[in-house]
Write a protein that holds these residues in place. Structure first.
Motif, mmCIF file in Angstrom:
data_model
loop_
_atom_site.group_PDB
_atom_site.id
_atom_site.type_symbol
_atom_site.label_atom_id
_atom_site.label_comp_id
_atom_site.label_asym_id
_atom_site.label_seq_id
_atom_site.Cartn_x
_atom_site.Cartn_y
_atom_site.Cartn_z
ATOM 1 N N LEU A 83 62.698 -25.652 -23.511
ATOM 2 C CA LEU A 83 64.046 -25.201 -23.391
ATOM 3 C C LEU A 83 64.745 -25.851 -24.528
ATOM 4 C CD1 LEU A 83 66.874 -24.715 -21.668
ATOM 5 C CD2 LEU A 83 66.305 -27.120 -20.851
ATOM 6 N N THR B 98 67.020 -15.962 -24.086
ATOM 7 C CA THR B 98 65.636 -16.119 -23.642
ATOM 8 C C THR B 98 64.663 -15.055 -24.609
ATOM 9 O OG1 THR B 98 65.805 -16.280 -21.240
ATOM 10 C CG2 THR B 98 63.593 -15.878 -22.145
ATOM 11 N N ARG C 136 66.046 -25.057 -13.309
ATOM 12 C CA ARG C 136 65.786 -23.684 -12.792
ATOM 13 C C ARG C 136 64.177 -23.511 -13.382
ATOM 14 N NH1 ARG C 136 66.745 -19.570 -16.409
ATOM 15 N NH2 ARG C 136 68.583 -20.730 -17.246
ATOM 16 N N LEU C 137 64.223 -23.909 -14.701
ATOM 17 C CA LEU C 137 62.920 -23.477 -15.512
ATOM 18 C C LEU C 137 61.702 -24.704 -15.182
ATOM 19 C CD1 LEU C 137 64.389 -22.549 -18.632
ATOM 20 C CD2 LEU C 137 63.495 -20.933 -17.301
ATOM 21 N N ALA D 260 69.449 -25.490 -16.446
ATOM 22 C CA ALA D 260 68.182 -24.622 -17.213
ATOM 23 C C ALA D 260 67.184 -25.337 -16.798
ATOM 24 C CB ALA D 260 68.509 -24.156 -18.572
ATOM 25 N N THR E 9 56.692 -22.900 -21.818
ATOM 26 C CA THR E 9 58.145 -22.673 -21.695
ATOM 27 C C THR E 9 59.054 -24.013 -22.405
ATOM 28 O OG1 THR E 9 58.115 -21.385 -19.697
ATOM 29 C CG2 THR E 9 60.161 -22.346 -20.426
ATOM 30 N N PRO F 25 60.848 -26.623 -17.507
ATOM 31 C CA PRO F 25 60.118 -26.327 -18.933
ATOM 32 C C PRO F 25 59.055 -27.412 -19.133
ATOM 33 C CG PRO F 25 62.084 -27.423 -19.145
ATOM 34 C CD PRO F 25 62.147 -26.969 -17.803
ATOM 35 N N GLU G 56 64.000 -20.559 -24.016
ATOM 36 C CA GLU G 56 65.543 -20.317 -23.491
ATOM 37 C C GLU G 56 66.666 -21.220 -24.390
ATOM 38 O OE1 GLU G 56 67.748 -19.915 -19.440
ATOM 39 O OE2 GLU G 56 65.946 -18.967 -19.645
#
Length: 242
Positions: free
Chosen positions: A18, A2, A56-57, A53, A16, A59, A42
């Motif tokens: 990814l 990250t 979770r994020l 990911a 954000t 993005p 990330e």
């Protein structure tokens, strides 16, 4: 991995991004360049890690390589879009329009061929993020906007949903905006350059191939007769009968 760097984006400071890329040198270069814009970045190094990911994020945008270990980028794209619609820029080593159409068909919003310019990559990601902001603003204003209806096609701008013949048709955020622009002025020819500027926020006419590829994806999902090609100029929305 990250990377977070403070910076001044225009309404994008907290974005954000990814990056799903298995080649370490490319992944690191992309992450460093994007984080220099002030975005949180990330990196995932394989397909399954990328899916995890993204879940979770959530993005704001994803830069996704097509060739990945485990599951390929096309399957990653499908899974991400099924879980949470997200603007996705796909990367490929092959300059093949068939690959581009497949990528757009599974939910990618944009497509770049390796090798690419980092400057152009940043410009493409910025355009994706601007579209996210614009969609949020439109959603806030949309309750005052009635659905667009043309024959058996209904475009609900408030919920960003499209139905044809009573069946919902899944469109990517970019496809939705492209359809709204065309359908808002039925039978009116929109040039490729105007569509590129309004939908993609690009001023560079070299990206008109992207417009053509998205039109093909829309036709495949909604039917070829809805969008008329005006050769050498652009496209027009043709309301279906009834």
């Amino acid at each position: 991995m990250t990377t977070t760097t403070s910076g001044t984006g225009q309404g994008q400071q907290n974005a954000t991004v990814l990056v799903v890329e298995d080649e370490p040198a490319i992944a690191t270069a992309i992450a460093q360049r994007l984080s220099a814009e002030g975005w949180r970045v990330e990196v995932a190094r394989d397909g399954l890690s990328g899916v995890d990911a993204a879940a979770r994020l959530h993005p704001d945008a994803v830069v996704l390589d097509v060739m990945l270990p485990g599951i390929d980028g096309l399957e990653v794209c499908r899974r991400i879009q099924a879980d949470h619609p997200t603007p996705i820029l796909m990367l490929t080593a092959r300059d093949d329009e068939t690959d581009m159409i497949i990528g757009l068909g599974v939910g990618a919003d944009d497509y770049m061929t390796k090798p690419f310019s980092m400057r152009e990559l940043v410009a493409r990601v910025k355009a994706l993020l601007r579209r996210v902001e614009r969609a949020a603003q439109a959603a806030a204003q949309a309750p005052a906007d009635p659905p667009l209806t043309a024959g058996d096609v209904t475009i609900d701008r408030a919920q960003r949903r499209v139905h044809r013949g009573g069946d919902e048709v899944h469109l990517t955020p970019t496809e939705f905006e492209l359809l709204v622009m065309l359908a808002s002025a039925p039978k009116t020819v929109q040039t490729r350059e105007k569509l590129l500027a309004e939908v993609w926020d690009w001023a560079d006419a070299s990206g008109t191939r992207t417009v053509d590829s998205h039109i093909k994806a829309l036709r495949r999902k909604l039917g070829p007769e809805l969008i008329r090609t005006v050769h050498g100029v652009g496209y027009a929305f043709e309301p279906p009968a009834g």
